[in-house]
Design an enzyme around this catalytic site. Structure first.
Site, PDB file in Angstrom:
ATOM      1  N   GLU A 507       0.594  -1.143  -0.034  1.00 33.67           N
ATOM      2  CA  GLU A 507       0.319   0.337  -0.495  1.00 33.67           C
ATOM      3  C   GLU A 507       0.832   1.163   0.002  1.00 33.67           C
ATOM      4  O   GLU A 507       0.728   1.426  -1.149  1.00 33.67           O
ATOM      5  CB  GLU A 507      -0.976   0.141   1.057  1.00 33.67           C
ATOM      6  CG  GLU A 507      -1.868   1.057   1.026  1.00 33.67           C
ATOM      7  CD  GLU A 507      -3.623   0.456   0.945  1.00 33.67           C
ATOM      8  OE1 GLU A 507      -3.596  -0.519   1.858  1.00 33.67           O
ATOM      9  OE2 GLU A 507      -4.244   1.267   1.153  1.00 33.67           O
ATOM     10  N   GLU A 771      -2.804  -0.007  12.693  1.00 29.41           N
ATOM     11  CA  GLU A 771      -3.867   0.978  12.078  1.00 29.41           C
ATOM     12  C   GLU A 771      -5.139   0.232  12.745  1.00 29.41           C
ATOM     13  O   GLU A 771      -6.034   1.173  12.435  1.00 29.41           O
ATOM     14  CB  GLU A 771      -3.598  -0.497  10.829  1.00 29.41           C
ATOM     15  CG  GLU A 771      -4.912   0.259   9.977  1.00 29.41           C
ATOM     16  CD  GLU A 771      -4.546  -0.550   8.407  1.00 29.41           C
ATOM     17  OE1 GLU A 771      -4.157  -1.875   8.928  1.00 29.41           O
ATOM     18  OE2 GLU A 771      -5.572  -0.070   7.421  1.00 29.41           O
TER      19      GLU A 771
HETATM   20  C1  RAM Z   1      -6.326   2.337   4.102  1.00 27.43           C
HETATM   21  C2  RAM Z   1      -5.309   2.491   4.497  1.00 27.43           C
HETATM   22  C3  RAM Z   1      -5.746   3.937   5.010  1.00 27.43           C
HETATM   23  C4  RAM Z   1      -7.275   4.656   4.989  1.00 27.43           C
HETATM   24  C5  RAM Z   1      -8.071   4.355   3.902  1.00 27.43           C
HETATM   25  C6  RAM Z   1      -9.213   4.411   3.528  1.00 27.43           C
HETATM   26  O1  RAM Z   1      -6.287   1.226   3.492  1.00 27.43           O
HETATM   27  O2  RAM Z   1      -4.412   2.608   5.067  1.00 27.43           O
HETATM   28  O3  RAM Z   1      -5.169   4.446   6.164  1.00 27.43           O
HETATM   29  O4  RAM Z   1      -6.927   5.872   4.866  1.00 27.43           O
HETATM   30  O5  RAM Z   1      -7.749   2.311   3.892  1.00 27.43           O
END
Ligand code: RAM
Length: 920
Positions: A507, A771
């Site tokens: 990502e 996250e």
């Molecule tokens: C995820 C990313 C990010 C977020 C989006 C919506 O894949 O890691 O942190 O902002 O999605």
């Protein structure tokens, strides 16, 4: 000009002599910067901005005038000859964003500058130290080089099932300077990534040059002073180039099977540049990239940011970047066309190696598989040290956490292969680092190592664009101190040319929702002025034709409708914070047309001033147990944008626009209240996030705001002092609670260790910000449910509590822009014994510390020179306040502005203050 300068100097000389000396001593001038950078080698801003920081003994010290000299040589500057610019004595207190206003600056030239200031009693300082900057190549006609590469053949049959990872390309050119050299400068760039080499060494300390931009719009070049690398006789300049962001795999393209999975900007990497040899006799020779260079492949067999690097040392062309090398077998380089993008100077620092970490332990979960633990979760590369037989193949894989059996977890990397391979040449000790890949990791798994490795076989090299040295924080709760450390670690790991969401999986994109929510926090931990200026150019470049800002920037994918409420709003919120924190109006000017277009896009999408959700609608991303509607998020951010636009228009002197946006904000506020706020002060959706956003964005009708805040406090209490919010709500819950006086509750959330909370990650051993609220637990049974396809352990978004930690817990804020009028208003609570912190603002270091001493509150603060502060003391009784053991009445340095129910507000000038407050 010259006569006036001499006259001026005579006058200043005399006034200097007859000034009454200040018994506090004159002001000291520190940290001279040009365009936010210390002595930048190569900028292309034609009217660069200067910054300096003042320090003066005692209290209430400030600047009343300054004088800047810019000279064409250090010698002239030492003789006080401002042959390029002499500002004269300018009556002003500004010390930042001071624009150059001298004669036109020219390409490939170094300028030297210094400044002196006059203080509040007109005492003149001595000159500052000398600073310098140099100009890059300002005109297209300055460029002589061709974009050259090496043809490796194109071999790719399928998109998805096998990776295509071509080798790096090597380019070399031998040259012999004709005369004695005064100065040598390299101006270089690549479509792809490059490392510049000269006579066997790497030039400079940059990684991942030239950085990531929308290469169709702009390509940054670097300027290196290479004088010290040049020898008499034969010299060799070389470049190694690889796919990078230009041609390699980017983001989740492969994972979600986009039409394109790599080569988003072009197919083959190429290098372009030139060396300027400035001879002592004044003549210049330019050696530029052209067909006379030689090209080849070499030891780097694969090099991809996400997939990793393969280095076969048996294939090294030993000595290829040094003199006396026979390049007869090398080819003539392939010439590629010039890109459409503009050649420009990178506005910030490139990625650097900021720390070297020795592992703390090695384990062997399977025979011959060694796992090195470097002790914290970083973004960077390994350095491998090994001795063994030729052809031995060592494989390195990377993980953020370990599985129960001691092996690294790689599932959460998704399709980022993140594997490096080194094949030994079998000589003496071999030391190797990959050049064109990086990983997010705490653990390095080593297989194929000859014998049993010792700890020094692996070193972790932290790579980052920033240094997280702008603040300090400590509190009476050790968990919170670890949290602060983890926030910084994760910011460092993700401020990697752009603010990435995460550094490990496939990502690593500049997600705008994350960036906007974290922007102010980022500014407390590191000086992000130039980093964010660069990113805003990416954001502006990525704006959709219809006005929305996309999900992330740069935006390489050709997918329509990639925008979302609270993500697209970064295009307003980040510039606003650049203004607020750094007093930067130039970036507002740069962004303004785009911001207006975005406001029009929103107006168009709205009905009766309510902007609904739309696009991707990520919602309050990763919230738990409570969902806030997309429409609510859309409507509230629209209101916030209007409010910020009004302030930014005002700052730019666009009074009509300011009025327009103020009116718009009021209309949105009214419509919003009608739709979402009930008569009892509850929101119609009654989630933590709805209160937090509406209160913080000032969307509650005044008479209901307190009720709304009480309801938020009540909901949190009922939820066991835990969050239900996600990326958007969380920091605003904290900010809204403190805004409405619920500091005790904010501290309870801050110190919570049960899921979901920040403390939960800390007590589960984290060294970084996750996250998800529940990315991992020590209790492994619950880990099995975790979604490993989206579970990063290095995601800065939830670290956005740093904003509350500094503005509220420590209590440092700016009233207008740039911390000239400081607010010291710590959130004092019996929930904490002490909080202590400091922040290096653009005007100097501000510090604030408070602690309880029985029934007294102690507050120690320091306000930088040339600023003043409003200090909020939590008592209504002025007589209860002492400063340096003196009652305020007798204190000439302190003015009581007002004394009301909750606070006494004092006004102080620069200096240190020690308050002791009796609290009944
Ligand atoms: C995820 C990313 C990010 C977020 C989006 C919506 O894949 O890691 O942190 O902002 O999605």
């Amino acid at each position: 000009m010259k006569i006036t300068v001499i006259l001026f100097q005579l006058i200043t000389l005399f006034t200097g002599i007859y000034n009454v000396p200040n018994d506090k001593g004159s002001l000291n001038i520190n940290r001279l910067r040009t365009e936010y950078l210390e002595n930048p080698k190569g900028i292309d801003v034609l009217n660069p901005r200067f910054n300096w920081i003042l320090k003066g003994e005692g209290r209430d010290r400030y600047q009343t005038a300054y004088r800047i000299l810019v000279s064409s040589s250090e010698k002239k500057l030492n003789q006080n000859q401002g042959d390029i610019w002499d500002s004269g004595k300018i009556t002003s207190n500004i010390t930042n964003q001071v624009e150059y206003d001298g004669i036109s600056l020219t390409s490939n030239t170094t300028y030297y500058w210094k400044v002196k200031v006059w203080d509040e009693s007109n005492t003149e300082s001595s000159w500052s130290e000398t600073a310098y900057w140099s100009m890059g190549l300002l005109k297209f006609s300055n460029w002589k080089g061709l974009f050259i590469g090496h043809d490796v053949g194109y071999d790719k049959t399928d998109k998805y099932d096998s990776l295509y990872l071509p080798p790096a390309r090597y380019l070399r050119k031998s040259f012999t300077p004709k005369k004695k050299i005064k100065k040598a400068t390299a101006y270089t760039t690549a479509l792809g990534l490059y490392e510049l080499r000269l006579n066997g060494s790497k030039v400079g300390d940059d990684y991942f040059a030239p950085g990531w931009t929308d290469y169709n719009k702009r390509l940054y070049y670097q300027t290196y002073d290479i004088t010290k690398y040049i020898n008499e006789g034969e010299n060799v300049i070389g470049a190694i180039i690889a796919d990078g962001w230009y041609a390699g795999y980017i983001g989740y393209g492969l994972f979600v099977r986009l039409d394109k999975v790599r080569e988003f900007y072009g197919v083959n990497p190429s290098f372009m540049g030139q060396i300027h040899l400035d001879y002592e006799d004044g003549s210049i020779e330019i050696i530029a990239t052209d067909r006379s260079w030689k090209s080849n492949q070499g030891a780097i067999r694969e090099a991809d940011i996400l997939m990793g690097e393969v280095y076969d040392a048996t294939m090294e062309n030993t000595g290829w970047d040094s003199p006396n090398y026979d390049d007869a077998s090398w080819k003539t380089p392939k010439v590629y066309t010039y890109p459409n993008g503009q050649l420009q100077v990178h506005p910030s620092n490139l990625v650097k190696n900021t720390e070297r970490i020795k592992p703390i332990r090695i384990t062997e979960p399977k025979p011959g598989v060694y796992v090195f633990d470097i002790g914290k979760n970083i973004a960077g590369i390994p350095e491998l040290k090994v001795k063994g037989p030729k052809g031995t193949k060592i494989r390195l894989r990377f993980g953020e956490i370990l599985k129960r059996d001691g092996n690294i977890q790689t599932e959460n990397l998704r399709l980022a292969r993140a594997t490096d391979t080194y094949i030994l040449k079998g000589e003496e000790e071999e030391v190797w680092q990959p050049k064109f890949t990086y990983h997010g990791f705490q653990y390095v798994e080593v297989t194929g190592f000859p014998g049993k490795p010792t700890l020094d076989a692996i070193t972790g090299l932290v790579l980052s664009s920033i240094k997280t040295d702008a603040s300090t924080f400590s509190s009476s709760n050790a968990m919170n101190n670890t949290l602060y450390k983890n926030i910084k670690t994760t910011q460092e790991a993700n401020f990697f040319d752009i603010p990435t969401d995460c550094p490990q999986r496939d990502e690593r994109l500049g997600w705008l929702g994350d960036a906007q929510t974290y922007m102010r926090s980022a500014s407390f931990n590191a000086d992000v002025a130039s980093f964010m200026s660069k990113f805003l150019i990416d954001v502006d470049d990525a704006q959709r034709w219809y006005g929305a800002y996309p999900n992330f920037a740069p935006f390489p994918y050709s997918r329509p409708n990639q925008y979302a409420p609270a993500w697209m709003d970064a295009g307003i919120i980040i510039p606003y914070n650049m203004y607020k924190v750094y007093n930067d109006t130039r970036i507002l000017e740069y962004m303004y047309a785009g911001m207006e277009k975005f406001m029009e896009f929103q107006a168009d999408a709205s009905t009766d001033f309510i902007r609904p959700g739309g696009g991707n609608n990520w919602g309050d991303w990763l919230s738990v147990n409570e969902a806030t509607s997309h429409d609510f998020i859309g409507a509230s951010y629209y209101g916030y944008d209007a409010k910020l636009m009004a302030e930014m228009a005002e700052a730019l002197g666009k009074t009509d626009d300011a009025k327009k946006y103020k009116t718009l904000f009021q209309s949105i506020k009214t419509a919003f209240a009608k739709k979402y706020i009930l008569e009892n002060g509850h929101t119609s959706e009654d989630t933590q996030t709805t209160y937090a956003l509406a209160l913080y964005f000032d969307l509650f009708p005044e008479q209901l705001a307190k009720k709304g805040a009480s309801r938020l406090a009540e909901k949190i209490e009922k939820n066991g002092f835990k969050f239900s919010s996600g990326f958007l709500g969380t920091k605003h819950v904290m900010l809204a609670l403190s805004k409405y006086g619920f500091d005790d509750i904010a501290y309870k959330l801050f110190q919570q260790t049960e899921y979901p909370s920040w403390g939960y990650s800390v007590v589960n051993g984290s060294t970084s910000i996750w996250e998800r609220w529940n990315s991992y637990t020590k209790d492994e049974s619950s880990n099995s449910d975790l979604n490993s396809s989206m579970n990063s352990f290095s995601h800065y978004a939830f670290g956005s509590v740093a904003e509350w930690m500094f503005i509220n817990a420590v209590g440092i804020d700016t009233e207008d822009s740039g911390y000239r009028n400081i607010i010291i208003k710590p959130a004092i609570s019996k929930e904490m014994n002490f909080i202590k912190g400091s922040y290096n603002s653009i005007n100097g270091t501000i510090s604030s510390a408070w602690n309880w001493d029985k029934n007294h509150l102690i507050m120690n603060i320091e306000i930088p020179t040339n600023t003043s502060a409003k200090v909020y003391i939590p008592t209504s009784q002025v007589s209860n306040i002492k400063e340096s053991n003196m009652s305020l009445k007798k204190n000439p340095d302190i003015k009581v502005l007002q004394s009301e129910e909750e606070f006494t507000i004092l006004k102080v000038g620069s200096g240190k203050y020690a308050f002791k407050i009796k609290i009944d």
